[in-house]
Design an enzyme around this catalytic site. Sequence first.
Site, mmCIF file in Angstrom:
data_model
loop_
_atom_site.group_PDB
_atom_site.id
_atom_site.type_symbol
_atom_site.label_atom_id
_atom_site.label_comp_id
_atom_site.label_asym_id
_atom_site.label_seq_id
_atom_site.Cartn_x
_atom_site.Cartn_y
_atom_site.Cartn_z
ATOM 1 N N TRP A 115 46.313 45.038 43.531
ATOM 2 C CA TRP A 115 45.495 44.986 44.755
ATOM 3 C C TRP A 115 44.831 43.619 44.885
ATOM 4 O O TRP A 115 44.322 43.259 45.938
ATOM 5 C CB TRP A 115 44.463 46.115 44.773
ATOM 6 C CG TRP A 115 43.295 45.945 43.840
ATOM 7 C CD1 TRP A 115 43.360 45.753 42.492
ATOM 8 C CD2 TRP A 115 41.899 45.939 44.166
ATOM 9 N NE1 TRP A 115 42.093 45.642 41.960
ATOM 10 C CE2 TRP A 115 41.176 45.750 42.958
ATOM 11 C CE3 TRP A 115 41.168 46.071 45.337
ATOM 12 C CZ2 TRP A 115 39.776 45.694 42.896
ATOM 13 C CZ3 TRP A 115 39.766 46.023 45.282
ATOM 14 C CH2 TRP A 115 39.096 45.827 44.075
ATOM 15 N N ASP A 116 44.846 42.843 43.807
ATOM 16 C CA ASP A 116 44.263 41.496 43.807
ATOM 17 C C ASP A 116 44.754 40.680 45.008
ATOM 18 O O ASP A 116 44.010 39.913 45.601
ATOM 19 C CB ASP A 116 44.673 40.727 42.542
ATOM 20 C CG ASP A 116 44.303 41.422 41.252
ATOM 21 O OD1 ASP A 116 44.233 42.654 41.254
ATOM 22 O OD2 ASP A 116 44.111 40.727 40.244
ATOM 23 N N GLU A 155 36.529 49.849 36.414
ATOM 24 C CA GLU A 155 37.393 50.619 35.503
ATOM 25 C C GLU A 155 36.649 51.117 34.271
ATOM 26 O O GLU A 155 37.247 51.743 33.400
ATOM 27 C CB GLU A 155 38.588 49.758 35.077
ATOM 28 C CG GLU A 155 39.556 49.509 36.216
ATOM 29 C CD GLU A 155 40.679 48.550 35.856
ATOM 30 O OE1 GLU A 155 40.601 47.905 34.797
ATOM 31 O OE2 GLU A 155 41.637 48.450 36.647
ATOM 32 N N LYS A 161 32.058 47.098 35.320
ATOM 33 C CA LYS A 161 32.983 46.006 34.996
ATOM 34 C C LYS A 161 33.020 44.955 36.110
ATOM 35 O O LYS A 161 33.053 43.767 35.866
ATOM 36 C CB LYS A 161 34.375 46.595 34.784
ATOM 37 C CG LYS A 161 35.413 45.580 34.366
ATOM 38 C CD LYS A 161 36.787 46.233 34.196
ATOM 39 C CE LYS A 161 37.830 45.231 33.762
ATOM 40 N NZ LYS A 161 39.189 45.758 33.782
ATOM 41 N N GLN A 162 33.076 45.424 37.344
ATOM 42 C CA GLN A 162 33.271 44.505 38.474
ATOM 43 C C GLN A 162 32.727 45.170 39.737
ATOM 44 O O GLN A 162 32.465 46.372 39.738
ATOM 45 C CB GLN A 162 34.744 44.189 38.643
ATOM 46 C CG GLN A 162 35.590 45.362 39.080
ATOM 47 C CD GLN A 162 37.065 45.180 38.757
ATOM 48 O OE1 GLN A 162 37.510 45.552 37.679
ATOM 49 N NE2 GLN A 162 37.804 44.618 39.688
HETATM 50 C C1 BGC Z 1 40.742 44.588 37.037
HETATM 51 C C2 BGC Z 1 41.569 45.054 38.212
HETATM 52 C C3 BGC Z 1 42.626 44.023 38.507
HETATM 53 C C4 BGC Z 1 43.441 43.678 37.272
HETATM 54 C C5 BGC Z 1 44.392 42.529 37.495
HETATM 55 C C6 BGC Z 1 41.659 44.299 35.851
HETATM 56 O O1 BGC Z 1 40.909 43.822 34.780
HETATM 57 O O2 BGC Z 1 39.805 45.559 36.663
HETATM 58 O O3 BGC Z 1 40.752 45.251 39.333
HETATM 59 O O4 BGC Z 1 43.465 44.476 39.515
HETATM 60 O O5 BGC Z 1 42.588 43.291 36.225
HETATM 61 O O6 BGC Z 1 43.709 41.358 37.818
#
Ligand code: BGC
Length: 757
Positions: free
Chosen positions: A356-357, A486, A589-590
Amino acid sequence: MKRYFDLDSWNIVQNYFKDEDNEFCESIFSIGNGYMGQRGNFEEDYTGESLQGSYMAGIYYPDKTRVGWWKNGYPEYFAKVINSTNWIGIKVEVNGENMDIAKGEIEEFKRVLNMKEGYLLREVVLKYKGKRIQIKSKRFVSVKDKEIGVLRYSITPLDFDCEVCFLPYLDGDIKNKDANYGEKFWDEVSKKIEDDRAQLVIKTKKLDFYLCSSMKYDVFKNGEKCNVEYENIEKNKFVGSKIKLKVKRSEEVEIFKYVSNVTSRDFLVTDLIDKGNEILARALKKGFDKLIYEQREALKDKWEKSDIVIEGDEEAQQAIRYNIFQLNQTYTGEDSRLNIGPKGFTGEKYGGSTYWDTEAYCLPFYLATEDMSVARNLLLYRHNQLGRAKENAKKLGFKKGALYPMVTMNGEECHNEWEITFEEIHRNGAIAYAIYRYTNYTGDTEYLFKYGIEVLVEISRFWEERVSFSEEKNQYVILGVTGPNEYENNVNNNWYTNRIAVWTLEYTVKVLEEFKENIKLKVAEEEISKWKDIIANMYYPKNDKLDIFLQQEGYMDKEQLTVEDIPKEERPINQNWSWDRILRSCFIKQADVLQGMYFFQHLYDEDTIRRNFDFYEPKTVHESSLSPCVHSILACKLKRPDKAYELFLRTARLDLDNYNNDTEDGCHITSMAGTWMSVVEGFGGFKVENNMISLSPILPSKWKEFSFRIVFREVMLMVRVSENVIEVENESDKELELIIVGNEYKVDGGKNISVNR
Ligand code: BGC
């Protein structure tokens, strides 16, 4: 913070050598051209820490998934961008001894990535078996002629006469470091070697991708071309030839190696060898100097469109250029079968696949710095995979709709970390949001009516089936999901997921109703009214006391701490805490709720954004590289330049300073697009609303001035922000109306305006 490289606005310069930093540096010094990429490996042998890495866009391998206990729904395979023929290799013998840098003593070392001109340079003085040898190399992959890679490599014995033997080669006997079962993915098809030319064709063990690499080399001594004798070497998946030369002290012997790499993605298998030869002949005809001149010109063009200049802050300047350089190296947008892997061509982690990035983070950079066909191709990639996304939904038991995979190469789900990510259905929302973003930016309704709407409708159908109705709440809910954070899995009513699901339904209905006449696709009234019912009756968790949206139900039951409460030595928590402890903690996490605040800035007032930011940011560990940029943009919106700057620098220098201590796996390419967003959307306050550009910049205290260019509907704009003035120059010949800090202005083609801040 440890500094690995000199501060320099156009170059990344490594002035030291340490074996333990080598894999990290190899990632940093990667070069690419959207078609192929190469880590910063040495040309000659190096038996120290190294990940030899050469990657061809779109060539992947379906490596069998590795799991403990198989469950229905697991992806069959984990796709990997596959490490392919080492085409840069040159073995070197001095007086019959194979030169291995790891076994010598390095007296001087310099590795330079020249971002302005697009090449990698290395200069080493090596003490080897008591003798001093100078090594120089320069290489690039052509931005103009995508299949061509070229290098110049030289040896000078500094204090002795000797015999130098070069062995330029092509080696297809390559392994992926991340292979699940240690298996090699390539088989040899054919090889040929004749005088100063060689060719190697290999084929993947599954999916039948063919790669044909062709090389030719020229040897020079003191600038004069030498007629040399060759001893040809052929082994399994390997061709090369030995060239021996007598060299006096201080004499330089150099070898130019020209290579073409062509694949069955672009040509018929039966034509590959001829195509390889033809492209190689083109490279030879041009020669090294012309090719490097073309590279400079091509890079000049890229920089003209995408450069960001920051006055007064060398750290930030170098970092933003490095980010932009890598983005331009990774995706060039001519081919809608390609996408952007989180590590681009700089490593193997994340398998080079699409996440999804792309939609959530990368799209804005390509939208604003390139012709709109580039961003359109990113969207067409998903449209082309719509059938697979529908199959994917079916496999998981849905009757209709499309669920795009969390990780994919060809549209099928192929994630190794399935346990964590399969419930991250929010990805579907980001794809819908990208359609809105693209259409809003470009006004390309032709795309929307023909392709975009099909994707929107299928995603909406998925949401319709995925929500459930709670009798108790008398509202719709979405159960058992993982949000962007996550660090918590299988939660109920993740605010972001509920919000983006409803937003998708709203947008789809709006498009269908507003453009009824233009859209061929027909959707039944009952379906639309069901969507409207969901829109009107979705449940959103919130906390009334704090007046914030709640990340998910039950979040407030957790012990409420902030990141300040975590001892420094325990961070990053994902490297120090058990998974169980992470899942139970309140740490994020984000961006999760704040991802929603970012996407839907236009729908929430500043106070709402402030309250949510003040609650969630202090709990966020930013252990995804995608996190700081979104927070930085929101901090700009809240007029907090210092906080925004701190987060910006973290995202911008994430790889150069190895902030998360993981760049050896590859650079965080997709988050680099987030860095660009933090400058343009954050500090620049750039957005597009109602078919108009709007700017509301703020200047971090460290910066004297910053400027960037934007391509917007055939208009090229230069925006310059200094302490007192915002200047906008219209570099096209079309008039443009825009909003600067809330007021409307008109700028004629070729003219500029200045607005006091
Ligand atoms: C992130 C995801 C991301 C993936 C690839 C993961 O660490 O939590 O949101 O899509 O890395 O960059």
